[in-house]
Scaffold this active site. Structure first.
Site, PDB file in Angstrom:
ATOM      1  N   GLY A  99       0.754  -1.051   0.076  1.00 54.76           N
ATOM      2  CA  GLY A  99       0.093  -0.123  -0.149  1.00 54.76           C
ATOM      3  C   GLY A  99       0.883   1.139  -0.007  1.00 54.76           C
ATOM      4  O   GLY A  99       0.490   2.237   0.638  1.00 54.76           O
TER       5      GLY A  99
ATOM      6  N   TYR B  23     -14.881   0.273   8.719  1.00 50.25           N
ATOM      7  CA  TYR B  23     -13.670   0.594   8.873  1.00 50.25           C
ATOM      8  C   TYR B  23     -13.268   0.261  10.463  1.00 50.25           C
ATOM      9  O   TYR B  23     -12.090  -0.486  10.697  1.00 50.25           O
ATOM     10  CB  TYR B  23     -13.544   2.148   8.577  1.00 50.25           C
ATOM     11  CG  TYR B  23     -12.054   2.557   8.676  1.00 50.25           C
ATOM     12  CD1 TYR B  23     -10.969   2.291   8.094  1.00 50.25           C
ATOM     13  CD2 TYR B  23     -11.729   3.607   9.993  1.00 50.25           C
ATOM     14  CE1 TYR B  23      -9.832   2.870   7.968  1.00 50.25           C
ATOM     15  CE2 TYR B  23     -10.713   4.165   9.971  1.00 50.25           C
ATOM     16  CZ  TYR B  23      -9.387   3.793   9.229  1.00 50.25           C
ATOM     17  OH  TYR B  23      -8.200   4.577   9.172  1.00 50.25           O
TER      18      TYR B  23
ATOM     19  N   LYS C 122     -10.644  -2.302  11.980  1.00 49.13           N
ATOM     20  CA  LYS C 122      -9.271  -1.774  12.925  1.00 49.13           C
ATOM     21  C   LYS C 122      -9.346  -2.755  14.160  1.00 49.13           C
ATOM     22  O   LYS C 122      -8.561  -3.216  14.668  1.00 49.13           O
ATOM     23  CB  LYS C 122      -9.690  -0.507  13.278  1.00 49.13           C
ATOM     24  CG  LYS C 122      -9.284   0.498  11.752  1.00 49.13           C
ATOM     25  CD  LYS C 122      -7.848   0.206  11.461  1.00 49.13           C
ATOM     26  CE  LYS C 122      -7.353   0.939  10.324  1.00 49.13           C
ATOM     27  NZ  LYS C 122      -6.234   0.424   9.452  1.00 49.13           N
TER      28      LYS C 122
END
Ligand code: SER
Length: 321
Positions: free
Chosen positions: A8, A143, A147
């Site tokens: 990434g 999200y 996490k």
């Protein structure tokens, strides 16, 4: 950290972490990998680059073995607002990347850094001075679900296999280099660009919405300091609260007005982003990071704003934004 792989690398953190690590550990010792070669042109010119879809485990393993990687920075993720547009995709990418990274790291004896976030906290979490160890029912965004899962999975690999996994809960990250994409804290980056371009900004979260924020130089330093920390001193691993500043849109606007007195701020609230912001802490307590590996932020809102306005102005003058 002798041979580093960043997956990434073309994203908001990776595009700055890669050159930062290369300056410390040597260009050839930091391999940048991303699904998009286009986004990584500069990184590919300065050091090793591999085009990689992290869900292609076979190719991921080949890269780790070919370069004899010992540390993986697992930075692949869709951010909070983007995730809400396609939750299944966000889960598949965010957790798919982490699962592959942890599995490959276990088989090849690598350390793994994965960013967590203020998004790992939810509506039930204490909002002010959010403790290091507290309730984390972050179930309002995919999200946040990713996490929390990521923190647990990373701790599991440490507990079960002794894998050296480490992580921080980043606040909203602010930088003049790479724009974030699809996050709830993005307004705090965009506001500087619009202040310089138009002298005005329309904010998509309400006045009074406090969130933790951090300037990118602090974030990059935090990553290296944690990864270089003596493991014997770490009581926590995944993930450490780290904090630098907390403000609402009015606070950042007031700081900008010290430079651009006529700056105008108005609001057009995005209900999805507002609900996300409301579920996150106002400010985190980062004393565990301070006690266990000496963390201390250098940039507050004033120092960051002074620097952002100079750097973004230069960028605009050069036609780079
Ligand atoms: N900056 C991220 C977001 O807004 C939070 O970690 O999605």
């Amino acid at each position: 950290m002798k041979k580093i792989l960043i997956i990434g690398a073309g994203g908001q953190i990776g595009s700055e972490l890669a050159p930062y690590l290369r300056a410390i550990y040597g260009d050839n010792n930091v391999v940048a990998a991303d699904i998009s070669a286009e986004k990584c042109k500069n990184l590919a010119e300065a050091g090793p680059f591999e085009a990689l879809d992290v869900l292609d485990k076979g190719r991921y393993i080949d890269i780790v073995r070919n370069y004899k990687i010992d540390t993986i920075f697992n930075l692949v993720a869709l951010l909070s607002a983007t995730g809400e547009k396609n939750p299944e995709l966000a889960w598949n990418i965010n957790i798919g990347a982490l699962t592959n990274s942890l599995g490959i790291a276990k088989d090849n004896n690598c350390a793994v850094f994965t960013p967590s976030s203020i998004g790992a906290f939810g509506n039930d979490t204490p909002k002010d001075k959010t403790p290091q160890d507290t309730l984390q029912r972050s179930n309002t965004t995919i999200y946040g679900v990713c996490k929390v899962t990521g923190e647990l999975l990373s701790d599991y690999y440490f507990n079960r296999f002794g894998l050296d996994t480490r992580s921080v809960r980043f606040p909203g990250l602010i930088s003049y280099m790479t724009l974030p994409g699809g996050g709830t804290t993005d307004y705090a980056v965009e506001i500087y660009y619009e202040a310089l371009r138009k002298g005005a900004f329309t904010c998509n979260v309400k006045a009074g919405t406090y969130m933790d924020m951090m300037y990118m130089p602090d974030a990059l330093r935090a990553v290296v300091e944690l990864m270089e920390a003596d493991p014997k001193k770490l009581k926590h691993r995944n993930s450490f609260n780290i904090a630098a500043m907390s403000f609402d849109p009015e606070g950042i606007a007031a700081e900008i007005r010290k430079h651009i007195p006529a700056f105008r701020l108005d609001y057009q609230v995005d209900p999805v982003k507002q609900a996300i912001a409301d579920s996150w802490p106002n400010s985190m307590d980062d004393s565990a990071a301070h006690d266990e590996w000496g963390w201390k932020a250098e940039y507050d809102l004033k120092k960051m704003t002074d620097d952002m306005l100079v750097k973004v102005k230069e960028k605009l003058a050069k036609g780079l934004a």
